[in-house]
Motif scaffolding. Structure first.
Motif, PDB file in Angstrom:
ATOM      1  N   ALA A 317       0.830  -1.212   0.000  1.00 53.93           N
ATOM      2  CA  ALA A 317       0.000   0.000   0.000  1.00 53.93           C
ATOM      3  C   ALA A 317       0.861   1.257   0.000  1.00 53.93           C
ATOM      4  O   ALA A 317       0.561   2.236  -0.697  1.00 53.93           O
ATOM      5  N   LEU A 318       1.959   1.239   0.758  1.00 58.42           N
ATOM      6  CA  LEU A 318       2.839   2.413   0.820  1.00 58.42           C
ATOM      7  C   LEU A 318       3.593   2.609  -0.495  1.00 58.42           C
ATOM      8  O   LEU A 318       3.842   3.741  -0.912  1.00 58.42           O
ATOM      9  N   GLN A 319       3.926   1.507  -1.161  1.00 63.19           N
ATOM     10  CA  GLN A 319       4.542   1.632  -2.489  1.00 63.19           C
ATOM     11  C   GLN A 319       3.528   2.140  -3.507  1.00 63.19           C
ATOM     12  O   GLN A 319       3.852   2.941  -4.385  1.00 63.19           O
ATOM     13  N   VAL A 545      -3.621   5.342   3.412  1.00 63.55           N
ATOM     14  CA  VAL A 545      -2.349   6.072   3.325  1.00 63.55           C
ATOM     15  C   VAL A 545      -2.349   7.055   2.159  1.00 63.55           C
ATOM     16  O   VAL A 545      -1.351   7.704   1.889  1.00 63.55           O
ATOM     17  N   SER A 546      -3.483   7.174   1.492  1.00 63.66           N
ATOM     18  CA  SER A 546      -3.552   7.994   0.277  1.00 63.66           C
ATOM     19  C   SER A 546      -3.342   9.483   0.546  1.00 63.66           C
ATOM     20  O   SER A 546      -3.009  10.236  -0.366  1.00 63.66           O
ATOM     21  N   GLN A 547      -3.559   9.916   1.801  1.00 64.64           N
ATOM     22  CA  GLN A 547      -3.379  11.333   2.125  1.00 64.64           C
ATOM     23  C   GLN A 547      -1.936  11.660   2.505  1.00 64.64           C
ATOM     24  O   GLN A 547      -1.591  12.818   2.710  1.00 64.64           O
ATOM     25  N   MET A 548      -1.102  10.655   2.611  1.00 67.45           N
ATOM     26  CA  MET A 548       0.301  10.906   2.961  1.00 67.45           C
ATOM     27  C   MET A 548       1.052  11.516   1.785  1.00 67.45           C
ATOM     28  O   MET A 548       0.790  11.186   0.625  1.00 67.45           O
ATOM     29  N   SER A 549       2.011  12.397   2.094  1.00 68.54           N
ATOM     30  CA  SER A 549       2.924  12.861   1.047  1.00 68.54           C
ATOM     31  C   SER A 549       3.864  11.701   0.725  1.00 68.54           C
ATOM     32  O   SER A 549       3.954  10.724   1.467  1.00 68.54           O
ATOM     33  N   LEU A 550       4.594  11.820  -0.378  1.00 67.97           N
ATOM     34  CA  LEU A 550       5.466  10.729  -0.781  1.00 67.97           C
ATOM     35  C   LEU A 550       6.589  10.494   0.231  1.00 67.97           C
ATOM     36  O   LEU A 550       6.967   9.359   0.498  1.00 67.97           O
ATOM     37  N   ARG A 556       7.229   6.088   6.642  1.00 70.22           N
ATOM     38  CA  ARG A 556       6.399   5.063   7.268  1.00 70.22           C
ATOM     39  C   ARG A 556       6.847   3.670   6.820  1.00 70.22           C
ATOM     40  O   ARG A 556       6.838   2.715   7.600  1.00 70.22           O
ATOM     41  N   PHE A 557       7.244   3.554   5.554  1.00 73.90           N
ATOM     42  CA  PHE A 557       7.750   2.287   5.024  1.00 73.90           C
ATOM     43  C   PHE A 557       9.009   1.875   5.791  1.00 73.90           C
ATOM     44  O   PHE A 557       9.149   0.722   6.207  1.00 73.90           O
TER      45      PHE A 557
END
Length: 679
Positions: A317-319, A545-550, A556-557
């Motif tokens: 998901a984070l990728q 996690v879609s609201q996270m910046s890259l 987080r990863f």
């Protein structure tokens, strides 16, 4: 008989080879020399005879037979041991080298082949804008990890052309003095914490060209995942013995590249060798964070480190944050210019969040006077041989670094049934959020190995508090330590992410999303699920996690990677003194672990904090270590040179001496004292 004075005055012929690019000029010269001629004088005589008008300042003598540089120009030929049969090559000290970064991007740059690898890596990191160069080193890919690739290459009809980033025009790469680097006392590099792009002022400080801006951006940004076919071609370790092959090729930091058989245009791997990412800050570490993220990502995809299905979905998901958001490299760079105003408070919080051993030390008085404790009902599980596991509920009290348990709450005033000292123990999470299983596995060192104990908690909050206490106690810290609450929050955050992978979310339909899920998970999970099924599960987890910046997603990863039980372990096959079978030795930032090669179970753990001394018998290549309480071990390394393990131990002890200061310079002498050894 001829006197030594007369003998020393006699001249003799020395054949010198010059490594230059002029085809019409000869490359071998015969000079008349004496034993009392110093190396600098020999260079002068040679240059005068060559008669080529060029800058020879980067040239030095390489002694081919003895595999060493003659860099002490004031030494005489007699002192160096040079005689008429010596083969000396007059060659450049800086040569072209190809480096494959953790992101699998290959860069080509000029590196010093005469400096010790530790110094060469420091110069490389200045070129690549990576702080804390002491955490990285150079790795030769072992033959075992290349076999699969070679087999695939035979079947391929057209060789793939690799995209190489050429950095040979960098000041350091050209052999010129480096810029002040990231330890400059007058200037501080700034990166956008959202996209990780360098600010324009930082770019102009690093270099005066637009090419550096482009290169810096390339190394700081993630690229689309590779195809499943490419992933299948790469080496994937299946056993602990396979994982040991990955760590066999580390170069000796106390010797030069040339001394270790590296030649011009060779390809080496630049990797984070030591898993202690000190002072990780989104403001300054765009390239460093991205490369750590990439090393973690490939370790997950190639199954170099084990993780559960829940954890794999979190990583996927984070990728997917990059892929699903449809952000190209150009738009990511444009976003950075729109959000160049950085909130200092946010940056400070981000810095605190990702610091491994972070914590505010301002509450020292409170820490001393008020040591908290935990008291609660937990289930105790003790594995029994040839029998079922015994599960019983007891009243547990956690105080200082020990756990005591009683038959019930009322009997807590008396003597406990047992008291477990957790200092130096192994703490392994045993969690399945979907099944509401919150377990803590404790491997407590005893005289004849490890005492295995399981604690079972009732819910997430209880698990987070007890798990955090166990983690700190294993390091010799109490719950009064200021890092306790952040550790609790980190565990809760991790559990929450696991919940996300299980909860049903309103996700886009798999048919509407152009995604190859095989690119985001390891091959094991590709075989377990159908493509459409895997896409749906990744998209569900991604909604949270879609609201996270890259950059936030990368951090987080990295944090999730650090939470895995096997994080930071480098494996080697060894034979312990007195043993008749081979074992695996796991080297971590604070301990050594003896692991059964057949089962993968830990046998014994030794903490660096309990270590009195370590040394190497270079004749028999045996590492010997002494610990407190008259515990001593000795072993020979079978999968690599024993110098690698010796350097690992010394390197981690060296890194533990660092303190947070942007202007600090590395104590290179101390590093070599701890890691060099005396052969």
């Amino acid at each position: 008989m001829v006197s030594s004075t007369e003998y020393g005055s006699h001249t003799w012929e020395l054949l010198l080879k010059v490594d230059h690019q002029y085809e019409d000029i000869e490359k071998e010269f015969l000079l008349q020399v004496t034993g009392d001629l110093h190396v600098g004088g020999l260079m002068l005589k040679l240059v005068e005879k060559i008669k080529i008008p060029q800058d020879w300042s980067d040239y030095a003598f390489w002694w081919e037979q003895k595999k060493c540089w003659l860099l002490k120009t004031h030494w005489t030929l007699d002192k160096c041991g040079v005689q008429a049969d010596a083969k000396l090559i007059f060659t450049t000290q800086h040569k072209m080298l190809r480096l494959r970064l953790p992101s699998m991007k290959t860069v080509r740059l000029k590196v010093s082949f005469s400096s010790m690898v530790f110094r060469a890596v420091s110069d490389i990191c200045k070129m690549l804008n990576i702080r804390r160069s002491e955490e990285l080193s150079l790795l030769k890919q072992s033959e075992g990890t290349l076999k699969k690739k070679k087999k695939k290459d035979k079947n391929s009809k057209e060789p793939a052309t690799e995209d190489i980033l050429n950095l040979c025009n960098s000041p350091v790469s050209s052999g010129l003095p480096a810029n002040p680097g990231l330890y400059s006392k007058t200037m501080t590099p700034i990166y956008d914490p959202v996209s990780g792009s360098p600010a324009s002022s930082t770019i102009t400080w690093f270099s005066d060209g637009s090419s550096t801006e482009k290169n810096c951006s390339i190394l700081a940004l993630s690229h689309p995942n590779c195809s499943p076919e490419t992933l299948a071609e790469m080496y994937q370790p299946r056993t602990l013995a396979d994982k040991a092959k990955l760590n066999a090729g580390w170069l000796d930091s106390s010797r030069s590249l040339m001394e270790q058989g590296v030649v011009e245009e060779d390809q080496l791997l630049l990797r984070f060798k030591y898993y202690t990412f000190f002072d990780l800050n989104p403001k300054y570490d765009a390239v460093r964070i991205n490369q750590i993220y990439e090393q973690a990502r490939w370790a997950i995809l190639l199954e170099e480190i084990d993780c559960t299905e829940e954890e794999m979905l979190i990583f996927a998901a984070l990728q997917a944050q990059y892929h699903v958001s449809k952000l190209s490299l150009s738009s990511e760079t444009q976003d950075s210019t729109c959000e160049s105003e950085v909130d200092e408070v946010e940056a400070a919080l981000s810095n605190l969040e990702v610091t491994l051993e972070g914590g505010n030390k301002s509450n020292i008085l409170e820490d001393i006077t008020d040591i908290p404790k935990l008291a609660d009902h937990l289930k105790l599980i003790r594995p029994k041989k040839l029998a079922l596991k015994a599960i019983k509920t007891y009243w547990f009290i956690f105080r200082d670094t020990s756990i005591s348990y009683f038959k019930n709450k009322e009997s807590a005033q008396g003597e406990p049934i047992e008291k477990l000292n957790l200092k130096g123990c192994e703490v392994v999470p045993d969690v399945n959020v979907a099944a509401k299983k919150f377990g803590i596995k404790l491997l407590i060192p005893v005289a004849d190995g490890m005492n295995e104990v399981y604690l079972r908690c009732d819910n997430e909050d209880q698990y987070a508090r007890w798990m955090a206490a166990c983690v700190l106690a294993s390091k010799g810290r109490t719950m009064a330590d200021s890092s306790y609450q952040p550790e609790v929050q980190k565990i809760l955050s991790f559990l929450q992410m696991k919940n996300w992978t299980m909860c049903s979310q309103t996700a886009p339909e798999p048919e509407n999303v152009d995604m190859k899920p095989e690119c985001f998970v390891s091959p094991r999970y590709t075989k377990k699920f159908k493509s459409k099924q895997l896409t749906a599960r990744i998209l569900e987890a991604h909604q949270n996690v879609s609201q996270m910046s890259l950059v936030e997603a990368k951090l987080r990863f990295i944090q999730t990677w650090q939470s895995l039980p096997e994080f930071g372990l480098s494996y080697y096959i060894v034979r312990f003194k007195g043993s008749k079978k081979d074992d695996v030795l796991g080297v971590s930032y604070n301990r050594l672990i003896r692991i059964d090669m057949a089962t993968g179970d830990p046998i014994t753990t030794w903490r660096f904090s309990n270590m009195k001394q370590w040394n190497v018998n270079w004749e028999i290549r045996q590492v010997a270590i002494e610990f407190d309480q008259n515990v001593s071990i000795a072993f020979t390394c079978l999968s690599a040179d024993c110098k690698i393990i010796h350097e690992y131990i010394g390197g981690y002890i060296f890194l533990s001496t660092r303190f947070k200061d942007h202007n600090e310079t590395l104590d290179e002498e101390l590093f070599h004292k701890l890691t060099g050894g005396q052969e």
